[in-house]
Write a protein that holds these residues in place. Structure first.
Motif, short mmCIF file in Angstrom:
data_model
loop_
_atom_site.label_atom_id
_atom_site.label_comp_id
_atom_site.label_asym_id
_atom_site.label_seq_id
_atom_site.Cartn_x
_atom_site.Cartn_y
_atom_site.Cartn_z
N GLY A 1 5.32 -5.61 -9.82
CA GLY A 1 4.81 -4.30 -10.14
C GLY A 1 4.69 -4.02 -11.62
O GLY A 1 4.69 -4.92 -12.46
N PHE A 2 4.63 -2.71 -11.94
CA PHE A 2 4.24 -2.29 -13.28
C PHE A 2 5.13 -1.22 -13.89
O PHE A 2 4.89 -0.81 -15.03
N THR A 3 6.17 -0.78 -13.20
CA THR A 3 6.89 0.40 -13.68
C THR A 3 8.41 0.28 -13.68
O THR A 3 9.10 1.19 -14.15
N SER A 4 8.96 -0.80 -13.20
CA SER A 4 10.40 -0.84 -12.92
C SER A 4 11.26 -1.29 -14.09
O SER A 4 10.99 -2.32 -14.72
N VAL A 5 12.30 -0.51 -14.35
CA VAL A 5 13.48 -0.97 -15.07
C VAL A 5 14.61 -0.87 -14.06
O VAL A 5 15.06 0.23 -13.71
N ILE A 6 15.03 -2.00 -13.54
CA ILE A 6 15.95 -2.03 -12.40
C ILE A 6 17.36 -1.63 -12.83
O ILE A 6 17.92 -2.16 -13.80
N THR A 7 17.93 -0.70 -12.06
CA THR A 7 19.32 -0.28 -12.29
C THR A 7 20.25 -0.72 -11.16
O THR A 7 21.47 -0.70 -11.33
N HIS A 8 19.68 -1.09 -10.02
CA HIS A 8 20.47 -1.53 -8.87
C HIS A 8 19.86 -2.81 -8.30
O HIS A 8 18.64 -2.90 -8.15
N GLN A 9 20.71 -3.76 -7.97
CA GLN A 9 20.29 -4.92 -7.21
C GLN A 9 21.20 -4.98 -5.98
O GLN A 9 22.21 -5.67 -5.98
N ARG A 10 20.85 -4.19 -4.97
CA ARG A 10 21.68 -3.96 -3.78
C ARG A 10 23.05 -3.44 -4.18
O ARG A 10 24.06 -3.74 -3.57
N GLY A 11 23.12 -2.67 -5.20
CA GLY A 11 24.33 -2.13 -5.79
C GLY A 11 24.05 -1.93 -7.26
O GLY A 11 23.18 -2.59 -7.83
#
Length: 337
Positions: A152-162
């Motif tokens: 995608g084009f918008t994500s700054v991930i804060t959780h990876q299944r937690g």
């Protein structure tokens, strides 16, 4: 749009890179070795730029989910690179050549940090797992581990299944990216998750591929090059570090061994009840954490290696993946999962 960078990206995507294959190694030699990287015993390639003791780890992985090694033709329509309609390849491989591209450009621009091109992400995060489990001192002083391995084009991930990164960190990273980027709690798994108990902030950033792991995978060049332009100017001193990695809830205790009874992973019926409560991504996380027990369970219900291998490689689209994999199991309860 730089023609030289576009040519480079196209050349990278022409390589089919199954884990440990000759083509993956040729790809590494062509695009990554010239950066002055070192190799560790797990196959990861890494290099430090700038600071002698960096505080930021930049992450991507070199393998792909290609079924076969070798080379492939690619096409570009508008701003998107994709496979030709009659291609025999099962994926484009922008996951994660796109992340490699961003890191190469950052290294060339001398952006400070520890750069790790992880080995074996697609087969269970082997390279990052090796670091975390056997050489955690490699991560001494690292405050944030940021992967370029998100669709995608918008994500700054804060959780990876937690939770793996604080909202404050995500905001401080997104503030230096194109305006469309924002915190996203829906991540699942990439190499930076493996460091969540060691490194305070562990995130992942959208690099513009879609429909990864399928023949329909595409890579948006416009997004990738815009992200490149921001990353080569990134100022990590503005990152906010808040999360305490030692405050992470511990994983459930590892089961001893599979017995098919009440010990170990549990009885077949209880296992099925557990699986019924899980959605697809929860199941993926379970398989990652307990590979031996899951393999033993599949053997117990008489799913052969060949059947499973065929089903996986036939799952070239999301709809097909759902029907093909579930068709291996005739238990009514499992179909309800």
């Amino acid at each position: 749009m730089s023609n030289s960078d576009l040519d480079m990206l196209k050349a990278m995507l022409s390589h089919r890179r199954p884990y440990g294959s000759k083509t993956e190694l040729a790809y590494i030699d062509r695009f990554i070795t010239p950066l002055g990287v070192q190799a560790d015993k797990f196959g990861n390639r890494f290099v430090i730029v700038g600071e002698e003791k960096p505080s930021i780890l930049w992450s991507s992985h070199t393998d792909s989910v290609h079924r076969e090694e070798g080379f492939q033709q690619i096409e570009m329509t508008g701003t998107k690179i994709h496979l030709p309609k009659k291609s025999k390849s099962n994926c484009l491989g922008a996951d994660d050549a796109a992340g490699n591209f961003i890191m190469i450009k950052m290294i060339e621009a001398k952006v400070p940090g520890l750069y790790v091109f992880h080995f074996g992400e697609e087969v269970g995060c082997k390279g990052s797992g090796g670091i975390a489990n056997e050489t955690p001192e490699f991560l001494d002083g690292i405050k944030a581990a940021i992967a370029f391995d998100r669709r995608g084009f918008t994500s700054v991930i804060t959780h990876q299944r937690g939770r793996t990164a604080s909202d404050a960190f995500g905001d401080s990273l997104a503030a230096q990216l194109p305006d469309r980027f924002k915190n996203d709690p829906t991540g699942v798994l990439t190499d930076t998750k493996i460091y969540m108990g060691i490194v305070p902030e562990c995130s992942n950033v959208s690099v513009g591929y879609e429909n990864e792991h399928t023949k329909d995978e595409t890579q948006c060049v416009q997004h990738l090059f815009q992200l490149r332009d921001h990353m080569i100017k990134i100022d990590a001193s503005k990152f906010v570090i808040e999360r305490d990695p030692k405050g992470v809830q511990s994983e459930p205790p590892k089961r001893s061994s599979w017995s098919g009874s009440s010990s170990g992973f549990g009885s077949t019926s209880r296992t099925l009840r557990t699986l019924q409560r899980m959605r697809q991504r929860d199941l993926e996380d379970l398989v990652f954490r307990y590979p031996r027990q899951v393999a033993a369970y599949l053997e117990e219900i008489k799913v052969s290696v060949q059947e499973l291998d065929d089903a996986i490689w036939l799952s070239n689209s999301r709809a097909r993946r759902e029907s093909t994999l579930l068709d291996l199991f005739d238990d009514e309860g499992f179909h309800a999962a």
